[in-house]
Write an enzyme that holds these catalytic residues in place. Structure first.
Site: not given
Ligand code: DX5
Ligand code: ZN
Length: 237
Positions: A9, A34, A36, A38, A67, A69, A143-144, A146, A180-182, A202-203
């Site tokens: 991401s 990916h 994102d 928002m 993606h 949002m 939304g975020f 990390g 997606d996420g963490g 992402g992170s």
């Molecule tokens: C969150 C995003 C994710 C985000 C994942 O709303 O949809 O794609 O970038 O980031 P990490 O991998 O850091 O959780």
């Molecule tokens: Zn995403």
């Protein structure tokens, strides 16, 4: 073994050097980008739109996995198709007419995905499988970047995996199951075992950035792939 897809991401990329970031991460062996989107309305953050998608398009031939949002969804779909998106996913709660939005995405030449938040029911999928190319299960609240992986996602992945396997046996169509996420090196194998075949990170990926080294993402991509090698979803052998 399933054909696993890694989709970094770019939310965690260096936005001042986005073209280089996209090229570097794909050169290191990532599969998709990916993207994102928002809107500070559907989710409490504001990121990037079709202009940025157009700007990165010439830097890679990889799939750009958008993606959304955002709410509403339909107004922005043609703009992303024109900007070079290959796949567009959205949240059912953000569209008044989910079936219509899925058709709109296909009519504009893109693949379509539906995204389920941690608290959203998998029954959103019941009547639209024929129009889906991908299901995305959020393992954090959107939304975020990390945030920490929400463990109840594993049980939900098992349930959707079973639904998609049953659908494939009946229809012959493969629908990808993305999470997606963490997602990190230390949990991606468990997530794959639970049934995911497409992984957003992402992170975990862009946190490895070392400016000046074009191969800075090689080791993290390789570490993620190593975790996936030999892993089959439970129940599929
Ligand atoms: C969150 C995003 C994710 C985000 C994942 O709303 O949809 O794609 O970038 O980031 P990490 O991998 O850091 O959780
Ligand atoms: Zn995403």
């Amino acid at each position: 073994m399933p054909d696993y897809i890694l989709a970094p991401s770019i939310l965690s990329a260096d936005f001042a050097r986005l073209g280089d970031e996209v090229r570097d991460v794909i050169a290191s062996g990532a599969d998709w980008i990916h993207f994102d989107v928002m809107d500070n309305h559907y989710v409490p953050n504001l990121t990037i739109g079709p202009l940025v998608c157009s700007a990165i398009r010439p830097h890679t031939q990889a799939t750009i996995d958008v993606h959304l949002m955002v709410k509403p969804v339909d107004r922005i779909v043609p703009d992303f198709a024109k900007a070079g998106a290959n796949l567009i996913s959205f949240h059912p709660e953000a569209s008044d007419h989910v079936d219509r939005t899925l058709s709109l995405i296909h009519d504009h030449g893109c693949q379509a995905g539906l995204v389920l938040n941690p608290a959203s029911s998998i029954h959103h999928l019941d009547h639209v499988l024929d129009k889906l190319d991908l299901v995305l299960l959020m393992s954090v609240n959107p939304g975020f970047g990390g945030q920490s992986f929400i463990p109840s996602t594993l049980a939900k992945l098992h349930a959707v995996r079973a639904m998609l396997d049953e659908y494939k046996a009946r229809s012959g169509r493969t629908i990808r199951l993305q999470v997606d996420g963490g997602i990190k090196v230390d949990n991606i194998a468990d997530v794959a075992r639970a049934g995911a075949d497409t992984f957003v990170a992402g992170s975990a990926v862009f946190g490895a950035r070392q400016p000046g080294d074009p191969h800075h993402y090689d080791s993290v991509i390789q570490a993620l792939r190593e975790q996936l090698s030999g892993v089959y979803p439970v129940g599929l052998h």
